[in-house]
Write a protein that holds these residues in place. Structure first.
Motif, PDB file in Angstrom:
ATOM      1  N   ASP A 141       0.834  -1.204   0.000  1.00 29.96           N
ATOM      2  CA  ASP A 141       0.000   0.000   0.000  1.00 29.96           C
ATOM      3  C   ASP A 141       0.871   1.257   0.000  1.00 29.96           C
ATOM      4  N   VAL A 142       0.800   2.025  -1.080  1.00 26.22           N
ATOM      5  CA  VAL A 142       1.550   3.282  -1.171  1.00 26.22           C
ATOM      6  C   VAL A 142       0.602   4.473  -1.291  1.00 26.22           C
ATOM      7  N   ASN A 144      -0.563   6.451   0.872  1.00 28.98           N
ATOM      8  CA  ASN A 144      -0.228   7.614   1.705  1.00 28.98           C
ATOM      9  C   ASN A 144       1.094   8.268   1.311  1.00 28.98           C
ATOM     10  N   TYR A 145       1.750   7.733   0.305  1.00 29.55           N
ATOM     11  CA  TYR A 145       3.054   8.256  -0.085  1.00 29.55           C
ATOM     12  C   TYR A 145       2.899   9.462  -1.014  1.00 29.55           C
ATOM     13  N   TYR A 146       3.908  10.340  -0.987  1.00 29.17           N
ATOM     14  CA  TYR A 146       3.893  11.475  -1.896  1.00 29.17           C
ATOM     15  C   TYR A 146       3.792  10.963  -3.334  1.00 29.17           C
ATOM     16  N   THR A 338       8.950  -0.089   6.939  1.00 23.73           N
ATOM     17  CA  THR A 338       8.207   1.116   6.571  1.00 23.73           C
ATOM     18  C   THR A 338       7.164   1.509   7.614  1.00 23.73           C
ATOM     19  N   GLU A 340       5.979   3.315  11.098  1.00 20.03           N
ATOM     20  CA  GLU A 340       6.322   4.672  11.534  1.00 20.03           C
ATOM     21  C   GLU A 340       7.565   4.730  12.416  1.00 20.03           C
ATOM     22  N   SER A 354      10.460  11.337   5.326  1.00 19.99           N
ATOM     23  CA  SER A 354       9.715  10.126   5.007  1.00 19.99           C
ATOM     24  C   SER A 354       8.949  10.298   3.701  1.00 19.99           C
ATOM     25  N   ASP A 356       6.412   8.563   3.093  1.00 21.11           N
ATOM     26  CA  ASP A 356       5.026   8.416   3.542  1.00 21.11           C
ATOM     27  C   ASP A 356       4.576   9.766   4.101  1.00 21.11           C
ATOM     28  N   GLN A 357       3.660  10.409   3.427  1.00 24.66           N
ATOM     29  CA  GLN A 357       3.267  11.770   3.783  1.00 24.66           C
ATOM     30  C   GLN A 357       2.688  11.854   5.189  1.00 24.66           C
ATOM     31  N   THR A 358       1.966  10.833   5.630  1.00 20.68           N
ATOM     32  CA  THR A 358       1.371  10.873   6.966  1.00 20.68           C
ATOM     33  C   THR A 358       2.440  10.838   8.048  1.00 20.68           C
TER      34      THR A 358
END
Length: 426
Positions: A141-142, A144-146, A338, A340, A354, A356-358
């Motif tokens: 799952d990507v 949440n990534y930029y 990956t 947090e 990161s 991951d934007q979140t």
């Protein structure tokens, strides 16, 4: 009395002999029954074997980081992962950056590849074109990534990697110099040009950006090109010529030194620290050095001034799962690495943000000098993805070098670069 004892002993000996003989015959006669007993006992033996710890499956990683701190940080994550589960045992191998692609190519033909590789993001498409990366679309799952980081490892709509960590370029400025000149922080090209000229003196140039003729130079020029709306593949137009003219105009006016064609990003930082440059384009990886070497320097970071749109360029690495390797083990490690807690540890050790934007949004305090880079990432794009990106990059860096040195006009440089690029991608 002795005779009775002797007689008794003789009787006992004869009895033992007879019993021994009978026992041998009975043992032979009852062999099938004994085998049946062993067969009945076999499941118990198998259960005992199952109870013993199974050997862990091996998972190998290749990476190219030379920095000891980076290697130590990765090793810590690996050791923690190995101790957290009983299915896989991860090991890592350092491969020098200059040999990385060659080793992957040789490994592909010799069937001696790792299960997971950590590679420079602009090279991802080139490696993927070899056909050695696993398509992990739907397996990781990507969401949440930029977007830009995901695009760097997406080819033809398929996901061939997971962003590791990212960086981008933003504008550093000497706050004392801006205040002394009565200047506000620039947000547009027009404001940047005016501010850079006001800050320029006999000993100080207003702006500096790495302009060497290689990928590092292209990395620094790309945001200015993209801010006009031009792309890396379509430079011979009004937008591309405007980007070349803007950088060339800064040099011509003296607001930016022509020496930038010889300055790496590290050199630009040193000029800024020394007070020879009032503003610079650079990345977050310089922050630890600046804090250590120039603790009294009053500087801040802001978004790169824009032309028609905000823009920046993505740097950093991606994970890539090798096709035909231990895909399940590689994905299991990625799931762990990956999360947090692990991501924040790695990013802090690397001076990265990161992907991951979140996670990135809570990675730094609000007043951290890294925070503007988190905001800038929203507008950052990858170089490529294209297998032939190195050749395109060379054409771009050559174009703005010729403009900076006065060897070509922006129009001629754009036309020459476009001809080269068209021969590569069309």
């Amino acid at each position: 009395m002795k005779k009775k004892i002797v007689s008794l002993l003789m009787v006992m000996a004869m009895s033992v002999t007879m019993l021994a003989g009978c026992g041998a015959k009975e043992e032979a006669a009852e062999a099938p029954a004994a085998e049946a007993a062993v067969e009945e006992a076999a499941p118990v033996a198998e259960d005992s074997a199952d109870a013993a710890p199974a050997a862990k499956e091996a998972v190998t990683i290749w990476y190219y980081w030379e920095t000891e701190g980076h290697q130590v940080a990765l090793d810590q994550i690996i050791q923690e992962y190995n101790g957290s589960q009983d299915a896989y045992e991860v090991t890592a191998k350092y491969v020098p950056f200059a040999d990385f692609k060659k080793q992957l190519s040789i490994g592909a033909s010799a069937d001696e590849l790792p299960d997971l590789a950590i590679l420079d993001s602009p090279d991802h498409a080139s490696y993927a074109s070899m056909g050695i990366f696993e398509d992990i679309t739907g397996k990781f799952d990507v969401s949440n990534y930029y977007e830009g980081t995901v695009n760097s490892c997406t080819i033809d709509g398929k996901l061939y990697g997971v962003p590791f960590g990212v960086n981008c370029l933003a504008l550093y400025y000497n706050e004392d110099m801006l205040n002394a000149a009565g200047c506000s922080v620039p947000t547009t090209w027009a404001e940047l040009e005016e501010t850079a000229q006001k800050l320029t003196t006999d000993t100080v140039t207003g702006l500096a950006l790495c302009s060497v003729q290689n990928e590092e130079g292209t990395f620094n020029f790309a945001p200015w090109l993209w801010s006009t709306g031009a792309t890396s593949y379509d430079i011979n137009n009004e937008n591309g010529i405007r980007a070349l003219s803007f950088i060339g105009g800064l040099v011509e006016s003296g607001a930016m030194s022509k020496e930038c064609i010889n300055w790496t990003q590290g050199d630009v930082m040193n000029q800024f620290i020394s007070g020879n440059v009032a503003m610079m384009e650079n990345g977050p990886w310089q922050i630890p050095t600046m804090q250590a070497e120039a603790p009294d320097l009053n500087w801040k970071v802001t978004l790169l001034p824009k032309d028609s749109q905000n823009a920046s360029v993505l740097g950093g690495e991606n994970y890539a799962v090798i096709s035909g390797g231990n895909v399940d083990g590689a994905l299991d490690f990625l799931t762990y690495a990956t999360a947090e807690e692990q991501v924040k540890f790695m990013m802090n050790q690397f001076g990265y943000i990161s992907a991951d934007q979140t996670i990135a949004e809570t990675q730094f305090e609000a007043d951290s000098p890294y925070q503007p880079f988190v905001e800038q990432l929203k507008y950052a794009m990858p170089r490529g993805p294209l297998a032939e990106w190195p050749s395109v990059s060379d054409a771009i860096s050559l174009a703005f070098n010729k403009v900076i040195t006065g060897a070509a006009t922006p129009e001629d440089a754009a036309a020459e670069a476009q001809a080269t690029i068209d021969g590569i991608v069309k």
